[in-house]
Design a protein around this motif. Sequence first.
Motif, mmCIF file in Angstrom:
data_model
loop_
_atom_site.group_PDB
_atom_site.id
_atom_site.type_symbol
_atom_site.label_atom_id
_atom_site.label_comp_id
_atom_site.label_asym_id
_atom_site.label_seq_id
_atom_site.Cartn_x
_atom_site.Cartn_y
_atom_site.Cartn_z
ATOM 1 N N GLY A 22 0.772 -1.235 0.000
ATOM 2 C CA GLY A 22 0.000 0.000 0.000
ATOM 3 C C GLY A 22 0.804 1.287 0.000
ATOM 4 N N PRO A 23 1.772 1.443 0.893
ATOM 5 C CA PRO A 23 2.507 2.716 0.918
ATOM 6 C C PRO A 23 3.234 3.034 -0.384
ATOM 7 N N VAL A 24 3.813 2.034 -1.014
ATOM 8 C CA VAL A 24 4.521 2.270 -2.280
ATOM 9 C C VAL A 24 3.523 2.644 -3.368
ATOM 10 N N LEU A 25 2.411 1.937 -3.428
ATOM 11 C CA LEU A 25 1.414 2.225 -4.454
ATOM 12 C C LEU A 25 0.784 3.601 -4.264
ATOM 13 N N ILE A 26 0.499 3.964 -3.030
ATOM 14 C CA ILE A 26 -0.107 5.272 -2.770
ATOM 15 C C ILE A 26 0.863 6.397 -3.099
ATOM 16 N N ALA A 27 2.131 6.232 -2.726
ATOM 17 C CA ALA A 27 3.127 7.276 -3.013
ATOM 18 C C ALA A 27 3.315 7.457 -4.512
ATOM 19 N N THR A 28 3.398 6.360 -5.260
ATOM 20 C CA THR A 28 3.562 6.494 -6.704
ATOM 21 C C THR A 28 2.298 7.041 -7.369
ATOM 22 N N LEU A 29 1.147 6.727 -6.818
ATOM 23 C CA LEU A 29 -0.093 7.278 -7.342
ATOM 24 C C LEU A 29 -0.141 8.799 -7.167
ATOM 25 N N VAL A 30 0.235 9.265 -5.988
ATOM 26 C CA VAL A 30 0.235 10.708 -5.725
ATOM 27 C C VAL A 30 1.238 11.425 -6.626
ATOM 28 N N VAL A 31 2.440 10.872 -6.751
ATOM 29 C CA VAL A 31 3.449 11.491 -7.608
ATOM 30 C C VAL A 31 3.007 11.470 -9.065
ATOM 31 N N GLY A 32 2.422 10.387 -9.514
ATOM 32 C CA GLY A 32 1.922 10.321 -10.883
ATOM 33 C C GLY A 32 0.840 11.346 -11.144
ATOM 34 N N LEU A 33 -0.043 11.551 -10.182
ATOM 35 C CA LEU A 33 -1.088 12.558 -10.316
ATOM 36 C C LEU A 33 -0.497 13.964 -10.385
ATOM 37 N N LEU A 34 0.479 14.239 -9.515
ATOM 38 C CA LEU A 34 1.115 15.562 -9.535
ATOM 39 C C LEU A 34 1.873 15.807 -10.837
ATOM 40 N N VAL A 35 2.560 14.810 -11.332
ATOM 41 C CA VAL A 35 3.277 14.958 -12.604
ATOM 42 C C VAL A 35 2.293 15.153 -13.751
ATOM 43 N N SER A 36 1.181 14.456 -13.723
ATOM 44 C CA SER A 36 0.177 14.617 -14.778
ATOM 45 C C SER A 36 -0.417 16.015 -14.770
ATOM 46 N N VAL A 37 -0.701 16.523 -13.588
ATOM 47 C CA VAL A 37 -1.216 17.893 -13.491
ATOM 48 C C VAL A 37 -0.167 18.878 -13.996
ATOM 49 N N VAL A 57 10.428 7.759 -6.403
ATOM 50 C CA VAL A 57 9.619 7.732 -5.182
ATOM 51 C C VAL A 57 9.400 6.298 -4.715
ATOM 52 N N ALA A 58 9.177 5.376 -5.638
ATOM 53 C CA ALA A 58 8.988 3.971 -5.258
ATOM 54 C C ALA A 58 10.246 3.426 -4.599
ATOM 55 N N VAL A 59 11.417 3.766 -5.124
ATOM 56 C CA VAL A 59 12.670 3.304 -4.521
ATOM 57 C C VAL A 59 12.862 3.913 -3.141
ATOM 58 N N ILE A 60 12.606 5.211 -3.013
ATOM 59 C CA ILE A 60 12.792 5.889 -1.723
ATOM 60 C C ILE A 60 11.848 5.319 -0.664
#
Length: 88
Positions: A22-37, A57-60
């Motif tokens: 969950g934490p990795v998926l949520i973090a990458t989802l948020v970053v992907g959304l911000l990059v898309s915006v 972000v997934a690695v971190i």
Amino acid sequence: MSADQAIQMMAQLFWNSFLIAGPVLIATLVVGLLVSVFQVVTQLQEMSLSYVPKLAVAVIVTVVLAPWMLTRLTGFATSLFNSIPTLG
């Protein structure tokens, strides 16, 4: 092994996998959304701009949460191995 025990083990498996991934998926989802915006606002359509931040972000997140993830996973595996004698 009864059906109730099998269902309980599967529920524990799904819950632990949700907590670990969950934490990795949520973090990458948020970053992907911000990059898309950011790409929509600036009209910059570079493909590597969407992959590199999510990968970083997934690695971190994985490096930071690895001890907790490993503890959770080994605890679940230990409980499964300890329940083997009671399954018969």
